[in-house]
Write a protein that holds these residues in place. Structure first.
Motif, PDB file in Angstrom:
ATOM      1  N   ASP A  26       0.876  -1.087  -0.096  1.00 27.57           N
ATOM      2  CA  ASP A  26      -0.064   0.061   0.029  1.00 27.57           C
ATOM      3  C   ASP A  26       0.777   1.236   0.008  1.00 27.57           C
ATOM      4  OD1 ASP A  26       0.883   0.108   2.500  1.00 27.57           O
ATOM      5  OD2 ASP A  26      -1.052   0.308   3.411  1.00 27.57           O
ATOM      6  N   MET A  28       3.061   2.475   2.128  1.00 22.20           N
ATOM      7  CA  MET A  28       3.592   2.573   3.558  1.00 22.20           C
ATOM      8  C   MET A  28       4.194   1.465   4.246  1.00 22.20           C
ATOM      9  SD  MET A  28       3.049   5.049   6.092  1.00 22.20           S
ATOM     10  CE  MET A  28       1.409   5.760   5.929  1.00 22.20           C
ATOM     11  N   ASP A  30       5.457  -0.997   7.117  1.00 20.65           N
ATOM     12  CA  ASP A  30       4.722  -1.720   7.963  1.00 20.65           C
ATOM     13  C   ASP A  30       5.314  -2.744   8.594  1.00 20.65           C
ATOM     14  OD1 ASP A  30       4.712  -3.894   6.115  1.00 20.65           O
ATOM     15  OD2 ASP A  30       3.213  -2.706   5.335  1.00 20.65           O
TER      16      ASP A  30
HETATM   17 CA    CA Z   1       2.329  -1.266   4.061  1.00 22.77          CA
END
Ligand code: CA
Ligand code: GLC
Length: 549
Positions: A26, A28, A30
């Motif tokens: 996505d 970002m 993580d």
């Molecule tokens: Ca992510």
């Protein structure tokens, strides 16, 4: 419980999660991404991880504005991914520390929502003040990020204090209920198995009685009335007595504007309340107090900062050693040379990794990531940078204003980690949340992984030496030629073992300097930054470490 002080033998790696590694595409970073990279972190020789905040947060200060202290943000993978990471860390014999941000919360935290509505017991959880009769603000304090430290709240009909962004209201630590909340948070994570905390701007949690006006001269603002306040040691001792003393953990305090003498009041091993301190002097060899007041880099200033902490803490407290974190531009772009990126990166590494203390690396430092220089100011994300740009140097040219941000902004060091030369530097398969530094094709982990002469492998070697030689962990420190403005030379010594570290910070060739009493005929060269050692001349940024035993 008797303190084991295992942190003294460790090397930590700091993860700024948004930009470390995206695991679900996505864009970002993580915790799934972190899981993929645990073996990489371990391969560096790092055995501890510090997570910048991963809690639910509206993101006004990239996570340092927390909306829920006892959960993990969904975008990072939630509690489920976190527990996997924690297990993965422990299975590898590593430790994990969390960021504890309790000077302030997010204005979207439930406590603030209730406090502004005067719902008990939250009414006094924050620092509220009515407007003054003369219509002025409650006092003259400036926030660190966005103008006045006071913002009017229509719901409550009062001002609230925020030492940072408008969306980061300060907690009222003088309220015992707030301190109980902090302890609950601490126990929650420690019970889960977390190994300690990095405590965000913790020296700010006790404010001067009556919140008096600050000095008017900007220079004296260097000692704001909210730093090292009247109850600071009492509150920290309370956290220690009620919580930390009951766990096998450690604490690291971020402390802006602190010098060794004052630091000892916090970290003296017998009388202190915390274990280690993040000091800022080592970041001030090319600026005055902050990156926003740049000066020319002075090697002598850098050395003096290091030595001051080494000498004054000796035998009494333990140093935290670092060159980079998420709050400062990249160190090669500041203290080294982008032209001699690898060479100066190695000099910087050796300059701190062989000191006495616990070293920390910041993601991307180990591959020599350099400052990001966007084409326009609106590409910046950081709240501090954006406010500064909108309000400072308005009479200067666009170019000058932008260049100031390149030098000063924290975003210079917050671009995604460069894993390989593929699209988006291998950070994500999606669209990255932030810009990738243009140099990723040249500067990335994959390109350095198998190159014995790379900066990455230099870090590995230096850390491995640190771990294998007791003198690096426990020997006494001595600096040589302190006024030399090209070389940093220091030695460490302990029962029959001795090392000498020589780092050139010059882009020219310079003569090697050996302090008296170091017999080079008996020395063993254990680390060098150029593939082949030359004789008495040091090449640009050349670095060597010698051992006697
Ligand atoms: Ca992510
Ligand atoms: C600390 C953090 C920084 C943050 C600030 C406010 O200095 O390191 O990133 O913006 O505190 O929480």
């Amino acid at each position: 419980m008797e303190r084991k002080r295992w942190y003294k033998d460790m090397v930590f790696y700091q993860i700024w999660p948004r930009s470390f590694k995206d695991g679900n595409g996505d864009g970002m970073g993580d915790l799934w991404g972190v899981l993929e990279k645990l073996d990489y972190i371990k391969s560096l020789g790092c055995d501890g991880i510090w997570f910048s905040p991963i809690y639910p947060s509206p993101g006004a200060d990239c996570g340092y504005d927390i909306a829920d202290y006892m959960d993990i943000a969904e975008e990072f993978g939630g509690m489920e991914a976190f527990k996997k990471v924690l297990d993965g860390v422990h299975e590898r014999g590593m430790k994990l520390i969390m960021d504890l941000v309790v000077n302030h919360t997010s204005d979207e935290h439930e406590w603030f929502e209730k406090s502004r509505r005067r719902i008990e017991p939250y009414t006094d959880y924050y620092i509220w003040r009515p407007a003054r009769a003369d219509g002025k603000l409650p006092n003259n304090w400036d926030s660190n990020f966005e103008g006045s430290a006071w913002t009017w709240d229509d719901v409550r009909g009062e001002y609230y204090l925020h030492l940072f962004a408008v969306k980061q209201p300060d907690l009222n630590m003088d309220n015992p209920l707030v301190r109980e909340e902090v302890k609950k948070i601490l126990r929650f994570w420690l019970d889960m198995g977390v190994d300690g905390f990095r405590e965000d701007v913790i020296t700010y949690i006790s404010k001067a009685e009556g919140l008096p006006d600050d000095h008017l001269f900007p220079i004296y603002k260097g000692m704001p009335k909210y730093n090292h306040g009247p109850h600071i040691h009492e509150y920290l001792a309370e956290f220690k007595r009620d919580v930390f003393d009951h766990y096998d953990c450690f604490t690291l305090a971020e402390a802006p504007l602190v010098w060794p003498k004052q630091a000892l009041k916090y970290i003296d091993e017998e009388k202190g309340q915390i274990d280690m301190m993040i000091q800022f002097q080592c970041q001030c060899a090319d600026c005055l107090f902050t990156d926003y007041m740049p000066t020319k880099f002075s090697l002598v200033r850098m050395k003096k900062a290091f030595s001051d902490w080494q000498y004054k803490l000796e035998g009494r407290a333990w140093n935290m050693l670092y060159m980079e974190n998420h709050d400062h531009p990249r160190i090669i772009s500041r203290y080294g040379s982008e032209k001699y990126r690898t060479e100066s990166g190695k000099a910087i590494a050796a300059a701190y990794l062989f000191q006495k203390g616990t070293p920390f690396l910041y993601q991307g430092q180990e591959i020599g990531m350099t400052n990001w220089r966007p084409a326009d100011a609106d590409m910046y994300e950081d709240v501090q940078t954006r406010y500064y740009y909108a309000h400072s140097n308005l009479n200067k040219s666009h170019k000058e204003r932008l260049e100031k941000l390149w030098r000063s902004s924290r975003d210079s060091a917050r671009t995604p980690v460069q894993w390989d030369g593929s699209e988006n530097a291998g950070f994500t398969t999606g669209k990255p949340w932030f810009y990738v530094n243009e140099n990723y094709k040249e500067v990335n982990v994959a390109a350095q992984e198998n190159d014995p002469a790379s900066l990455l492998n230099f870090y590995r070697k230096a850390i491995a030496l640190r771990k294998s030689l007791p003198v690096v962990r426990h020997g006494s420190y001595k600096e040589h030629f302190p006024l030399d403005n090209k070389l940093y030379v220091y030695s460490r010594e302990m029962e029959g073992q001795k090392i000498l570290v020589v780092c050139s910070f010059s882009y020219k060739c310079v003569d090697m300097k050996i302090p008296k009493g170091f017999d080079m005929d008996k020395a063993k060269l254990i680390l060098q930054s150029y593939p082949m050692a030359a004789g008495k001349t040091l090449r640009p940024y050349e670095t060597r470490v010698y051992l006697w035993e």
